[in-house]
Scaffold this motif. Sequence first.
Motif, PDB file in Angstrom:
ATOM      1  N   GLU A 137      -8.457  44.366  42.856  1.00  0.00           N
ATOM      2  CA  GLU A 137      -9.291  45.379  42.209  1.00  0.00           C
ATOM      3  C   GLU A 137      -9.629  46.520  43.171  1.00  0.00           C
ATOM      4  O   GLU A 137      -9.596  47.694  42.800  1.00  0.00           O
ATOM      5  N   LEU A 138      -9.931  46.159  44.403  1.00  0.00           N
ATOM      6  CA  LEU A 138     -10.247  47.164  45.415  1.00  0.00           C
ATOM      7  C   LEU A 138      -9.028  48.046  45.687  1.00  0.00           C
ATOM      8  O   LEU A 138      -9.135  49.276  45.758  1.00  0.00           O
ATOM      9  N   ASN A 139      -7.863  47.423  45.799  1.00  0.00           N
ATOM     10  CA  ASN A 139      -6.633  48.164  46.039  1.00  0.00           C
ATOM     11  C   ASN A 139      -6.347  49.127  44.885  1.00  0.00           C
ATOM     12  O   ASN A 139      -5.993  50.293  45.104  1.00  0.00           O
ATOM     13  N   GLU A 140      -6.508  48.656  43.652  1.00  0.00           N
ATOM     14  CA  GLU A 140      -6.286  49.526  42.488  1.00  0.00           C
ATOM     15  C   GLU A 140      -7.250  50.706  42.486  1.00  0.00           C
ATOM     16  O   GLU A 140      -6.864  51.841  42.201  1.00  0.00           O
ATOM     17  N   ALA A 141      -8.499  50.441  42.826  1.00  0.00           N
ATOM     18  CA  ALA A 141      -9.489  51.522  42.853  1.00  0.00           C
ATOM     19  C   ALA A 141      -9.147  52.548  43.931  1.00  0.00           C
ATOM     20  O   ALA A 141      -9.252  53.753  43.702  1.00  0.00           O
ATOM     21  N   PHE A 142      -8.713  52.087  45.077  1.00  0.00           N
ATOM     22  CA  PHE A 142      -8.391  53.007  46.161  1.00  0.00           C
ATOM     23  C   PHE A 142      -7.093  53.755  45.899  1.00  0.00           C
ATOM     24  O   PHE A 142      -6.919  54.865  46.383  1.00  0.00           O
ATOM     25  N   GLN A 143      -6.182  53.171  45.117  1.00  0.00           N
ATOM     26  CA  GLN A 143      -4.960  53.889  44.774  1.00  0.00           C
ATOM     27  C   GLN A 143      -5.266  55.073  43.871  1.00  0.00           C
ATOM     28  O   GLN A 143      -4.553  56.073  43.893  1.00  0.00           O
ATOM     29  N   GLU A 144      -6.348  54.979  43.106  1.00  0.00           N
ATOM     30  CA  GLU A 144      -6.761  56.105  42.276  1.00  0.00           C
ATOM     31  C   GLU A 144      -7.218  57.284  43.131  1.00  0.00           C
ATOM     32  O   GLU A 144      -7.117  58.427  42.719  1.00  0.00           O
ATOM     33  N   VAL A 145      -7.731  56.982  44.316  1.00  0.00           N
ATOM     34  CA  VAL A 145      -8.120  58.038  45.240  1.00  0.00           C
ATOM     35  C   VAL A 145      -6.864  58.731  45.764  1.00  0.00           C
ATOM     36  O   VAL A 145      -6.897  59.893  46.143  1.00  0.00           O
ATOM     37  N   ASP A 146      -5.746  58.012  45.750  1.00  0.00           N
ATOM     38  CA  ASP A 146      -4.443  58.541  46.139  1.00  0.00           C
ATOM     39  C   ASP A 146      -4.424  59.026  47.579  1.00  0.00           C
ATOM     40  O   ASP A 146      -3.994  60.128  47.876  1.00  0.00           O
ATOM     41  N   GLU A 147      -4.931  58.200  48.447  1.00  0.00           N
ATOM     42  CA  GLU A 147      -4.920  58.523  49.863  1.00  0.00           C
ATOM     43  C   GLU A 147      -4.106  57.470  50.596  1.00  0.00           C
ATOM     44  O   GLU A 147      -4.363  56.273  50.482  1.00  0.00           O
ATOM     45  N   THR A 148      -3.133  57.893  51.363  1.00  0.00           N
ATOM     46  CA  THR A 148      -2.315  56.929  52.105  1.00  0.00           C
ATOM     47  C   THR A 148      -3.109  56.279  53.227  1.00  0.00           C
ATOM     48  O   THR A 148      -2.743  55.207  53.704  1.00  0.00           O
ATOM     49  N   PHE A 150      -5.692  54.757  52.937  1.00  0.00           N
ATOM     50  CA  PHE A 150      -6.298  53.544  52.432  1.00  0.00           C
ATOM     51  C   PHE A 150      -5.267  52.453  52.152  1.00  0.00           C
ATOM     52  O   PHE A 150      -5.547  51.492  51.453  1.00  0.00           O
ATOM     53  N   ASP A 151      -4.063  52.612  52.680  1.00  0.00           N
ATOM     54  CA  ASP A 151      -3.020  51.592  52.518  1.00  0.00           C
ATOM     55  C   ASP A 151      -3.399  50.278  53.198  1.00  0.00           C
ATOM     56  O   ASP A 151      -2.805  49.251  52.914  1.00  0.00           O
ATOM     57  N   CYS A 152      -4.395  50.320  54.069  1.00  0.00           N
ATOM     58  CA  CYS A 152      -4.816  49.098  54.766  1.00  0.00           C
ATOM     59  C   CYS A 152      -5.240  48.020  53.773  1.00  0.00           C
ATOM     60  O   CYS A 152      -5.007  46.829  54.010  1.00  0.00           O
ATOM     61  N   ILE A 153      -5.822  48.410  52.662  1.00  0.00           N
ATOM     62  CA  ILE A 153      -6.265  47.428  51.675  1.00  0.00           C
ATOM     63  C   ILE A 153      -5.063  46.726  51.070  1.00  0.00           C
ATOM     64  O   ILE A 153      -5.065  45.513  50.888  1.00  0.00           O
ATOM     65  N   ARG A 154      -4.007  47.487  50.777  1.00  0.00           N
ATOM     66  CA  ARG A 154      -2.774  46.894  50.257  1.00  0.00           C
ATOM     67  C   ARG A 154      -2.204  45.898  51.276  1.00  0.00           C
ATOM     68  O   ARG A 154      -1.779  44.801  50.922  1.00  0.00           O
TER      69      ARG A 154
END
Length: 175
Positions: A137-148, A150-154
């Motif tokens: 869920e956190l990864n999906e939310a941060f992907q909406e921000v569309d910032e690379t 934040f790839d650390c969560i993935r």
Amino acid sequence: MSKEIDSTVEVMQSYLRERFISPEVLEKAKHRVDKLKDFYSRLAKIHQDFPKYYYKYHDIWSSERRKTVSALAFLHWLETKNLLMHEEVEMKLRLDIKIGDYLEGICLMSRELPRYVENQVNAGDYDCSRMMNFLKELNEAFQEVDETQFDCIRDDLGRVERISFDAKHRSSQMV
């Protein structure tokens, strides 16, 4: 004051990195939140009294704010299994936190989750589903921000998925 904040957060994180996180350990970590409130209220006073100088040196405390958000968010997750929201951080510290510092603090917190899952698995708790769902869920939310950035969560989600797979494999061999 920067060193005091950093030191307090480090002590708090050391409690949260213990192998077995008992209610007593959580209480020790929560006790540090009061110290952080004190430090940040002093910063707020500086802001109020000297706004020009506060913003001149504002970025000096950026790293500490991120680390603080990370520690608070991890403590909150351990207690509630929910994400600590931006407004809640501001209320806890009684200080305005830039959204960027909050987001980067949450990314730092996600770095702690695979270590926590490893400790849980080593202690015999092989159910990683709650942590995986949270990170998904956190990864999906941060992907909406569309910032690379934040790839650390993935990446952390991938680590937890591997740990979960290994744990299921290990538990099935024990039966």
